[in-house]
Design an enzyme around this catalytic site. Structure first.
Site, PDB file in Angstrom:
ATOM      1  N   LYS A 274      24.057  42.136  40.180  1.00 42.00           N
ATOM      2  CA  LYS A 274      24.516  40.810  39.734  1.00 42.00           C
ATOM      3  C   LYS A 274      23.792  39.722  40.525  1.00 42.00           C
ATOM      4  O   LYS A 274      23.945  39.615  41.738  1.00 42.00           O
ATOM      5  CB  LYS A 274      26.040  40.704  39.940  1.00 42.00           C
ATOM      6  CG  LYS A 274      26.633  39.321  39.652  1.00 42.00           C
ATOM      7  CD  LYS A 274      28.156  39.315  39.834  1.00 42.00           C
ATOM      8  CE  LYS A 274      28.752  37.917  39.688  1.00 42.00           C
ATOM      9  NZ  LYS A 274      30.205  37.871  39.928  1.00 42.00           N
ATOM     10  N   ASP A 279      28.487  30.672  41.721  1.00 45.37           N
ATOM     11  CA  ASP A 279      29.602  30.880  40.801  1.00 45.37           C
ATOM     12  C   ASP A 279      30.677  29.810  41.031  1.00 45.37           C
ATOM     13  O   ASP A 279      31.531  29.947  41.900  1.00 45.37           O
ATOM     14  CB  ASP A 279      30.199  32.282  41.002  1.00 45.37           C
ATOM     15  CG  ASP A 279      31.306  32.576  39.998  1.00 45.37           C
ATOM     16  OD1 ASP A 279      31.479  31.780  39.053  1.00 45.37           O
ATOM     17  OD2 ASP A 279      31.989  33.602  40.165  1.00 45.37           O
ATOM     18  N   LYS A 286      36.746  27.232  39.754  1.00 45.81           N
ATOM     19  CA  LYS A 286      37.431  27.772  40.936  1.00 45.81           C
ATOM     20  C   LYS A 286      38.011  26.632  41.759  1.00 45.81           C
ATOM     21  O   LYS A 286      37.506  25.514  41.703  1.00 45.81           O
ATOM     22  CB  LYS A 286      36.416  28.521  41.808  1.00 45.81           C
ATOM     23  CG  LYS A 286      35.954  29.836  41.256  1.00 45.81           C
ATOM     24  CD  LYS A 286      34.978  30.500  42.216  1.00 45.81           C
ATOM     25  CE  LYS A 286      34.504  31.837  41.682  1.00 45.81           C
ATOM     26  NZ  LYS A 286      35.544  32.858  41.590  1.00 45.81           N
ATOM     27  N   ASP A 297      27.120  35.196  45.480  1.00 47.34           N
ATOM     28  CA  ASP A 297      27.427  35.969  44.275  1.00 47.34           C
ATOM     29  C   ASP A 297      26.187  36.639  43.664  1.00 47.34           C
ATOM     30  O   ASP A 297      26.265  37.271  42.614  1.00 47.34           O
ATOM     31  CB  ASP A 297      28.095  35.037  43.249  1.00 47.34           C
ATOM     32  CG  ASP A 297      29.148  35.748  42.429  1.00 47.34           C
ATOM     33  OD1 ASP A 297      29.594  36.836  42.848  1.00 47.34           O
ATOM     34  OD2 ASP A 297      29.525  35.224  41.366  1.00 47.34           O
ATOM     35  N   ASP A 356      35.141  32.447  34.449  1.00 46.44           N
ATOM     36  CA  ASP A 356      34.929  32.899  35.831  1.00 46.44           C
ATOM     37  C   ASP A 356      34.719  34.414  35.902  1.00 46.44           C
ATOM     38  O   ASP A 356      34.316  34.934  36.940  1.00 46.44           O
ATOM     39  CB  ASP A 356      36.124  32.470  36.696  1.00 46.44           C
ATOM     40  CG  ASP A 356      35.813  32.501  38.176  1.00 46.44           C
ATOM     41  OD1 ASP A 356      34.619  32.647  38.516  1.00 46.44           O
ATOM     42  OD2 ASP A 356      36.758  32.385  38.983  1.00 46.44           O
ATOM     43  N   GLU A 358      32.352  36.118  34.850  1.00 47.04           N
ATOM     44  CA  GLU A 358      30.996  36.038  34.292  1.00 47.04           C
ATOM     45  C   GLU A 358      30.112  37.201  34.722  1.00 47.04           C
ATOM     46  O   GLU A 358      29.141  37.516  34.039  1.00 47.04           O
ATOM     47  CB  GLU A 358      30.352  34.702  34.703  1.00 47.04           C
ATOM     48  CG  GLU A 358      29.733  34.661  36.102  1.00 47.04           C
ATOM     49  CD  GLU A 358      30.695  34.925  37.239  1.00 47.04           C
ATOM     50  OE1 GLU A 358      31.903  34.680  37.070  1.00 47.04           O
ATOM     51  OE2 GLU A 358      30.267  35.394  38.313  1.00 47.04           O
ATOM     52  N   ARG A 360      30.618  40.434  34.832  1.00 47.60           N
ATOM     53  CA  ARG A 360      30.619  41.570  33.900  1.00 47.60           C
ATOM     54  C   ARG A 360      29.833  41.232  32.628  1.00 47.60           C
ATOM     55  O   ARG A 360      29.289  42.114  31.984  1.00 47.60           O
ATOM     56  CB  ARG A 360      32.071  41.987  33.599  1.00 47.60           C
ATOM     57  CG  ARG A 360      32.895  40.965  32.894  1.00 47.60           C
ATOM     58  CD  ARG A 360      34.404  41.235  33.007  1.00 47.60           C
ATOM     59  NE  ARG A 360      34.933  40.841  34.321  1.00 47.60           N
ATOM     60  CZ  ARG A 360      36.191  40.974  34.696  1.00 47.60           C
ATOM     61  NH1 ARG A 360      37.076  41.523  33.865  1.00 47.60           N
ATOM     62  NH2 ARG A 360      36.595  40.581  35.893  1.00 47.60           N
TER      63      ARG A 360
HETATM   64  N1  BES Z   1      32.283  36.239  41.964  1.00 48.79           N
HETATM   65  C1  BES Z   1      33.647  36.380  41.656  1.00 48.79           C
HETATM   66  C2  BES Z   1      34.345  37.463  42.467  1.00 48.79           C
HETATM   67  C3  BES Z   1      34.470  37.254  43.947  1.00 48.79           C
HETATM   68  C4  BES Z   1      35.555  36.588  44.466  1.00 48.79           C
HETATM   69  C5  BES Z   1      33.536  37.764  44.813  1.00 48.79           C
HETATM   70  C6  BES Z   1      35.676  36.428  45.838  1.00 48.79           C
HETATM   71  C7  BES Z   1      33.647  37.607  46.180  1.00 48.79           C
HETATM   72  C8  BES Z   1      34.725  36.934  46.692  1.00 48.79           C
HETATM   73  C9  BES Z   1      33.825  36.726  40.176  1.00 48.79           C
HETATM   74  O1  BES Z   1      32.884  36.218  39.308  1.00 48.79           O
HETATM   75  C10 BES Z   1      35.156  36.178  39.749  1.00 48.79           C
HETATM   76  O2  BES Z   1      35.309  34.997  39.805  1.00 48.79           O
HETATM   77  N2  BES Z   1      36.052  37.058  39.372  1.00 48.79           N
HETATM   78  C11 BES Z   1      37.355  36.657  38.962  1.00 48.79           C
HETATM   79  C12 BES Z   1      37.756  37.520  37.805  1.00 48.79           C
HETATM   80  C13 BES Z   1      38.995  37.048  37.109  1.00 48.79           C
HETATM   81  C14 BES Z   1      38.759  35.730  36.408  1.00 48.79           C
HETATM   82  C15 BES Z   1      39.421  38.097  36.117  1.00 48.79           C
HETATM   83  C16 BES Z   1      38.304  36.864  40.145  1.00 48.79           C
HETATM   84  O3  BES Z   1      38.144  37.843  40.880  1.00 48.79           O
HETATM   85  O4  BES Z   1      39.162  36.028  40.345  1.00 48.79           O
HETATM   86 ZN    ZN Z   2      31.003  35.775  40.169  1.00 48.28          ZN
HETATM   87 ZN    ZN Z   3      33.399  34.230  38.644  1.00 48.82          ZN
END
Ligand code: BES
Ligand code: ZN
Ligand code: ZN
Length: 508
Positions: A274, A279, A286, A297, A356, A358, A360
């Site tokens: 990735k 992000d 966020k 990220d 968010d 994104e 996947r």
């Molecule tokens: N990049 C984030 C995940 C992340 C969060 C990595 C904290 C490292 C530290 C990812 O893109 C994300 O935002 N995931 C969301 C998914 C949710 C919307 C289902 C998450 O984990 O909140």
């Molecule tokens: Zn992310």
């Molecule tokens: Zn995200």
């Protein structure tokens, strides 16, 4: 930094500081015992008075006052001999190197590659390859611990302490010891590059920057590299990646790297990382607190770039392909919105519940693109879910997959490299949570098991290939500093993948 082997006895070796390991116990043994004699029982006294006990991560500096040519001796604890593992040695090498650096010394010698172990729990230390593992661990621990990210400091640069030469003092110079050192240097170099890419802020490390870095690395290491731009993605109908990229003014890039060290026609191992350079969450923005962390990220992408570099530098007899979808995730008038339905490259439709989620999406198209290689194994790495930090904290990478042999091989590589992984279940039942009312799948599977439902989403795009997903959200960043991992980007995944690829290579 230069790291080299030197064959010389302690009675003759001149150095500003000599690092010597000692097991936890009541009295000094091995080299520590020899030094003890030369220093009229000083080391024994330290043990007796419990000023130094050989505990893991403990260090103690001694001035030799001309009794041996080394000006100083730094004792470093190795812990209990019967609990001894390669990882302890890597850590001891890291701790002692940092202690020497903090003294302001530019050069030192270490005797850690000479340790004699009688009773060990680590099976690798019992066979003949032990000297390889030992010198590699000492080298990695030293170099990785001394990493320092100073690109943006303009003030007091002269105060930055830097070691530039480390000698590994050995009794004999065999091929195994030399190869351990050389491999350790190459692997550490690759980890340094990954750490730099991740530590660079997102206004430097854009998708374009990543693609330029990848090209530069490829040129140096004899890897093929091709970069697709937005028009190529449109032609390939990478609708999921394009949806994420739509909100950003930074052009997205799709980086393709190919290293052919294996037999011609041998199916490659495919690594997908990735490469989300920032992000913000997009329209599902966020919270601003800690949002700055989201520059990391793209760490999965950095690992994919640097692992293939290390594989090429080590000339591993294996074919590897790295794919890195790189983009920002930003809100704007053009950004994708919650509720949108997009068509991925595979033809499957995805309902965007959260912009968010994104990672996947961009990986889905990378996995589909990877089908053309008919890979024998697929490994993706991603800072994919905050839920993984809730599940496993900061000490293990989450692992999920569809093939037991591949899962076991990665677990083994995790133990060997010290980059540990922990498996979560990927039962069919979890797939239910990703069902959409209007599309083939949705990109969020509800509150429960967020790491698992994210992996279940990816599984749909991994097709019938043997595949493992590594969620590095908890292991990407070091908040406190560990023996050989300074605060900041860890460069996680590079050493794990190299260890795995070594295993693949040796089977051919
Ligand atoms: N990049 C984030 C995940 C992340 C969060 C990595 C904290 C490292 C530290 C990812 O893109 C994300 O935002 N995931 C969301 C998914 C949710 C919307 C289902 C998450 O984990 O909140
Ligand atoms: Zn992310
Ligand atoms: Zn995200």
């Amino acid at each position: 930094m230069k790291v080299y082997l030197k064959r010389e006895s302690i009675e003759r070796h001149k150095t500003a500081c000599f690092v010597v390991g000692a097991f936890e116990g009541k009295k000094p043994e091995g080299l520590a015992k020899i030094i003890d004699k030369k220093l009229n029982g000083l080391v024994s006294k330290l043990f007796k008075d419990k000023d130094f006990e050989g505990k893991p991560n403990q260090t103690r500096l001694i001035y030799t006052q001309g009794k041996i040519p080394a000006e100083r001796v730094l004792l470093v604890g190795l812990g209990k001999e019967k609990e001894f593992k390669i990882e302890k040695l890597r850590q001891a090498s890291g701790n002692s190197s940092k202690a020497v650096r903090d003294l302001g010394l530019k050069k030192f010698s270490t005797a850690l590659a000479q340790i004699k172990i009688k009773k060990v729990s680590d099976p690798r230390l019992k066979h003949s390859g032990a000297s390889y593992e030992v010198s590699k661990a000492v080298t990695e621990g030293a170099i990785l611990s001394l990493y320092d990210f100073t690109s943006y400091r303009t003030e007091k640069r002269e105060e930055i302490k830097r070691v530039d030469e480390i000698a590994l003092l050995v009794e004999k110079e065999d091929k195994e010891i030399k190869k351990g050192l050389d491999d350790g240097v190459k692997i550490s170099e690759a980890v340094y590059i990954a750490r730099d890419m991740i530590n660079h802020p997102a206004n430097t490390a854009t998708p374009t920057y990543l693609s330029e870095q990848a090209k530069k690395i490829a040129r140096k290491s004899g890897i093929k590299c091709k970069v697709l731009d937005r028009a190529d993605m449109e032609r390939l109908k990478m609708g999921a990646l394009l949806a994420v990229a739509r909100g950003s003014d930074e052009p997205p890039k799709f980086i393709i790297m190919e290293y052919n060290g294996g037999k011609k026609g041998e199916k490659p191992v495919l690594i997908a990382g990735k490469g989300l350079t920032f992000d913000s969450g997009g329209i599902s923005i966020k919270p601003s607190e800690k949002m700055e962390e989201m520059k990391h990220d793209m760490a999965g992408g950095a690992a994919a770039i640097c692992a293939i570099k290390a594989a090429a530098d080590l000339k591993l007899p294996v074919n590897v392909v790295s794919l890195i979808p790189a983009t920002e995730n930003m809100p704007s008038g053009k950004a994708d919105k919650p509720g949108d339905v997009v068509k991925a490259m595979s033809g499957k439709t995805i309902e965007v519940i959260s912009t968010d989620a994104e990672g996947r999406m961009i990986l889905a198209d990378a996995l589909t693109y990877g089908e053309r290689y008919k890979p024998k194994a697929v490994i993706d790495l991603a800072t994919l879910t905050g839920a993984c930090i809730i599940a496993l904290g900061y000490h293990a990478t989450g692992l999920l997959g569809n093939d037991n042999d591949l899962i076991e091989a990665i677990k083994k590589a995790g133990e060997k490299s010290g980059e540990r992984v922990w498996e979560l279940p990927l039962w069919e039942e979890y797939e239910e949570q990703n069902k959409s009312d209007i599309a083939d799948v949705k990109n969020v599977g509800g509150r429960g098991g967020g790491t698992i439902t994210a992996a279940a989403f990816l599984k749909k795009f991994a097709g019938k290939f043997k595949w493992v997903h590594l969620d590095i959200a908890g292991t990407v960043w070091e908040y406190n500093g560990k023996p050989y991992i300074p605060k900041g980007a860890v460069g996680v995944g590079v050493r794990l993948l190299v260890e795995y690829l070594k295993g693949v290579g040796s089977k051919q």
